[in-house]
Design a protein around this motif. Structure first.
Motif, PDB file in Angstrom:
ATOM      1  N   MET A 104      39.726 -23.919  15.082  1.00 47.90           N
ATOM      2  CA  MET A 104      39.243 -22.863  15.977  1.00 47.90           C
ATOM      3  C   MET A 104      38.372 -21.888  15.193  1.00 47.90           C
ATOM      4  N   ALA A 105      37.264 -21.515  15.765  1.00 47.62           N
ATOM      5  CA  ALA A 105      36.354 -20.587  15.084  1.00 47.62           C
ATOM      6  C   ALA A 105      36.996 -19.221  14.929  1.00 47.62           C
ATOM      7  N   ASP A 106      36.656 -18.552  13.813  1.00 43.92           N
ATOM      8  CA  ASP A 106      37.257 -17.252  13.536  1.00 43.92           C
ATOM      9  C   ASP A 106      36.870 -16.202  14.571  1.00 43.92           C
ATOM     10  N   ASN A 107      35.723 -16.390  15.239  1.00 42.79           N
ATOM     11  CA  ASN A 107      35.273 -15.373  16.181  1.00 42.79           C
ATOM     12  C   ASN A 107      35.807 -15.571  17.593  1.00 42.79           C
ATOM     13  N   VAL A 108      36.659 -16.565  17.800  1.00 36.15           N
ATOM     14  CA  VAL A 108      37.267 -16.764  19.115  1.00 36.15           C
ATOM     15  C   VAL A 108      38.304 -15.678  19.349  1.00 36.15           C
ATOM     16  N   ARG A 109      38.187 -14.979  20.449  1.00 37.28           N
ATOM     17  CA  ARG A 109      39.140 -13.923  20.787  1.00 37.28           C
ATOM     18  C   ARG A 109      40.344 -14.535  21.493  1.00 37.28           C
ATOM     19  N   ARG A 110      41.517 -14.131  21.065  1.00 37.53           N
ATOM     20  CA  ARG A 110      42.757 -14.692  21.612  1.00 37.53           C
ATOM     21  C   ARG A 110      43.604 -13.582  22.224  1.00 37.53           C
ATOM     22  N   VAL A 111      44.093 -13.846  23.421  1.00 38.83           N
ATOM     23  CA  VAL A 111      44.932 -12.887  24.133  1.00 38.83           C
ATOM     24  C   VAL A 111      46.193 -13.589  24.632  1.00 38.83           C
ATOM     25  N   ALA A 112      47.336 -12.966  24.422  1.00 43.81           N
ATOM     26  CA  ALA A 112      48.593 -13.471  24.975  1.00 43.81           C
ATOM     27  C   ALA A 112      48.871 -12.769  26.296  1.00 43.81           C
ATOM     28  N   VAL A 113      49.189 -13.539  27.327  1.00 44.23           N
ATOM     29  CA  VAL A 113      49.569 -12.993  28.625  1.00 44.23           C
ATOM     30  C   VAL A 113      51.057 -13.269  28.825  1.00 44.23           C
ATOM     31  N   ILE A 114      51.821 -12.194  28.943  1.00 49.57           N
ATOM     32  CA  ILE A 114      53.282 -12.295  29.077  1.00 49.57           C
ATOM     33  C   ILE A 114      53.671 -11.849  30.474  1.00 49.57           C
ATOM     34  N   SER A 115      54.319 -12.719  31.223  1.00 48.22           N
ATOM     35  CA  SER A 115      54.688 -12.422  32.609  1.00 48.22           C
ATOM     36  C   SER A 115      56.147 -11.987  32.714  1.00 48.22           C
ATOM     37  N   LEU A 116      56.349 -10.856  33.385  1.00 45.23           N
ATOM     38  CA  LEU A 116      57.705 -10.356  33.633  1.00 45.23           C
ATOM     39  C   LEU A 116      58.134 -10.546  35.088  1.00 45.23           C
ATOM     40  N   GLY A 117      57.220 -10.994  35.936  1.00 44.44           N
ATOM     41  CA  GLY A 117      57.537 -11.124  37.365  1.00 44.44           C
ATOM     42  C   GLY A 117      56.821 -10.060  38.172  1.00 44.44           C
ATOM     43  N   GLY A 118      57.455  -9.579  39.230  1.00 43.10           N
ATOM     44  CA  GLY A 118      56.876  -8.540  40.063  1.00 43.10           C
ATOM     45  C   GLY A 118      55.977  -9.090  41.150  1.00 43.10           C
ATOM     46  N   THR A 119      55.364  -8.173  41.932  1.00 41.44           N
ATOM     47  CA  THR A 119      54.527  -8.566  43.058  1.00 41.44           C
ATOM     48  C   THR A 119      53.421  -9.526  42.647  1.00 41.44           C
ATOM     49  N   ILE A 120      52.840  -9.328  41.467  1.00 40.66           N
ATOM     50  CA  ILE A 120      51.753 -10.185  41.029  1.00 40.66           C
ATOM     51  C   ILE A 120      52.198 -11.638  40.912  1.00 40.66           C
ATOM     52  N   ALA A 121      53.498 -11.856  40.703  1.00 41.78           N
ATOM     53  CA  ALA A 121      54.034 -13.212  40.575  1.00 41.78           C
ATOM     54  C   ALA A 121      54.786 -13.662  41.833  1.00 41.78           C
ATOM     55  N   MET A 122      54.613 -12.926  42.928  1.00 43.81           N
ATOM     56  CA  MET A 122      55.359 -13.240  44.143  1.00 43.81           C
ATOM     57  C   MET A 122      54.519 -14.011  45.158  1.00 43.81           C
ATOM     58  N   THR A 123      55.215 -14.821  45.948  1.00 47.41           N
ATOM     59  CA  THR A 123      54.619 -15.476  47.105  1.00 47.41           C
ATOM     60  C   THR A 123      55.562 -15.307  48.283  1.00 47.41           C
ATOM     61  N   ALA A 124      55.002 -15.440  49.487  1.00 44.03           N
ATOM     62  CA  ALA A 124      55.805 -15.288  50.698  1.00 44.03           C
ATOM     63  C   ALA A 124      56.718 -16.490  50.887  1.00 44.03           C
ATOM     64  N   GLN A 125      57.968 -16.209  51.283  1.00 42.32           N
ATOM     65  CA  GLN A 125      58.935 -17.262  51.564  1.00 42.32           C
ATOM     66  C   GLN A 125      58.946 -17.567  53.065  1.00 42.32           C
ATOM     67  N   THR A 126      59.766 -18.523  53.455  1.00 42.75           N
ATOM     68  CA  THR A 126      59.782 -18.949  54.858  1.00 42.75           C
ATOM     69  C   THR A 126      60.185 -17.834  55.806  1.00 42.75           C
ATOM     70  N   ASP A 127      60.973 -16.874  55.318  1.00 46.54           N
ATOM     71  CA  ASP A 127      61.385 -15.759  56.172  1.00 46.54           C
ATOM     72  C   ASP A 127      60.375 -14.612  56.156  1.00 46.54           C
ATOM     73  N   GLY A 128      59.270 -14.802  55.421  1.00 45.60           N
ATOM     74  CA  GLY A 128      58.229 -13.783  55.370  1.00 45.60           C
ATOM     75  C   GLY A 128      58.352 -12.812  54.221  1.00 45.60           C
ATOM     76  N   SER A 129      59.492 -12.801  53.537  1.00 45.54           N
ATOM     77  CA  SER A 129      59.669 -11.884  52.412  1.00 45.54           C
ATOM     78  C   SER A 129      59.033 -12.470  51.158  1.00 45.54           C
ATOM     79  N   ALA A 130      58.693 -11.597  50.202  1.00 44.46           N
ATOM     80  CA  ALA A 130      58.056 -12.036  48.962  1.00 44.46           C
ATOM     81  C   ALA A 130      59.040 -11.959  47.809  1.00 44.46           C
ATOM     82  N   THR A 131      59.076 -13.019  46.994  1.00 41.92           N
ATOM     83  CA  THR A 131      59.928 -13.053  45.814  1.00 41.92           C
ATOM     84  C   THR A 131      59.147 -13.655  44.650  1.00 41.92           C
TER      85      THR A 131
END
Length: 326
Positions: free
Chosen positions: A1-28
């Motif tokens: 990998m080239a030295d000038n490649v920028r690397r970022v770690a994305v760490i997910s904790l959950g929350g609305t950004i990781a939610m989808t609607a379930q069959t009852d309409g609620s998001a989890t």
């Protein structure tokens, strides 16, 4: 990998950004970190190499201090240019400020999330993640401390607040954002003073602190009852640091037993020191042993107080640390 490649770690904790609607309409929370990254248009065009990690799948309201200490430890092991943490918006301001206090170095740490889950029209998660990754990878953001990126605005951890329950522009700060992302470029306009550094390695989790918001008619009864169950207290006072006269004796007693921080429930601006002199005024309460929260809003004051009590600081040491907050 080239030295000038920028690397970022994305760490997910959950929350609305990781939610989808379930069959009852609620998001989890159902989406993994890989799912979040896959939904970001234009990410491949940035040239940023992204490393993803599933850390938790919890609503923001259910994160604990233990979770956040473990998160900080994980961040310290990463050999990347920057880190993005995605989580529920309920506690973004708390996570960001805690990370600001317990991590060191210049590497950008960016916290973001979404107000609309992935199943909704106009989901804001992908745009927020893209802006956050750009910020974490940028040289411009180095040395700014932990920041929150939302709606392409960059907010300092010690100032940012969630000020709306549902708006995609829920995050604001006073005196304002320290930067923004536009035309794929990260622009930093201001750099806040460095936060105090708290050594989390000596922390114990068997500590309770809380915020008590005063209101018209409070007579100290609830304060007294609360004082029997906490190791430290933040008083979210009226205006520039005022409480009802009927609360003064109780607060005087509590300040002899534990650190009591005086903050303003307005969420912005300073606690004054000597402008008012009536019983229950800021000068009266500080003279009785309460500690000024300075410009920290009650939520941030509680995070700093919690960490200081957890790491064994006494009242004088706590007062000294709070005195350094501008």
């Amino acid at each position: 990998m080239a030295d000038n490649v920028r690397r970022v770690a994305v760490i997910s904790l959950g929350g609305t950004i990781a939610m989808t609607a379930q069959t009852d309409g609620s998001a989890t929370p159902t989406l993994s970190a890989d799912d979040l990254i896959a939904a970001v248009p234009g990410l491949a065009d940035t040239g940023i190499q992204v490393e993803v990690r599933d850390f938790r799948r919890l609503p923001g309201a259910s994160l604990s201090f233990s979770d956040l200490f473990e998160l900080a430890a994980t961040i310290e092991t990463l050999e990347v240019n920057g880190v993005v943490v995605t989580q529920g918006t309920d506690t973004i301001e708390e996570t960001a400020y805690l990370l600001d206090l317990v991590t060191t170095g210049d590497m950008p740490i960016v916290v973001t999330g979404a107000m609309r889950n992935a199943s909704m029209a106009g989901a804001d998660g992908p745009a927020n993640v893209l802006a956050a990754i750009r910020t974490a990878a940028s040289a411009e953001a180095r040395g700014t401390g932990c920041v929150v990126v939302f709606g392409e605005e960059i907010h300092a951890a010690r100032w940012v607040r969630k000020t709306h329950a549902t708006s995609p522009m829920a995050f604001t700060s006073y005196p304002g954002p320290i930067g923004y992302v536009a035309e794929d470029r990260v622009r930093i306009l201001a750099r806040p003073d460095a936060a105090p550094t708290i050594n989390r390695h000596s922390a114990t989790t068997s500590v309770r602190t809380t915020v008590f918001t005063v209101g018209i008619g409070d007579d100290g009864t609830l304060l007294q009852a609360l004082g029997d169950h906490v190791d430290g207290l933040v008083v979210a006072a009226f205006g520039a640091g005022h409480v009802p006269m009927a609360c003064v004796d109780t607060l005087t007693d509590l300040a002899k037993r534990m650190p009591v921080i005086l903050a303003t429930r307005t969420g912005s601006g300073p606690v004054l020191r000597q402008t008012y002199g009536f019983p229950g005024s800021e000068s009266d309460l500080l003279a009785r042993g309460l500690i000024s929260g300075s410009t920290l809003d009650p939520v941030k004051a509680r995070i700093l107080l919690q960490l200081l009590v957890m790491t064994g600081s006494d009242k004088d040491q706590i007062a000294q640390v709070f005195s350094t907050v501008s």
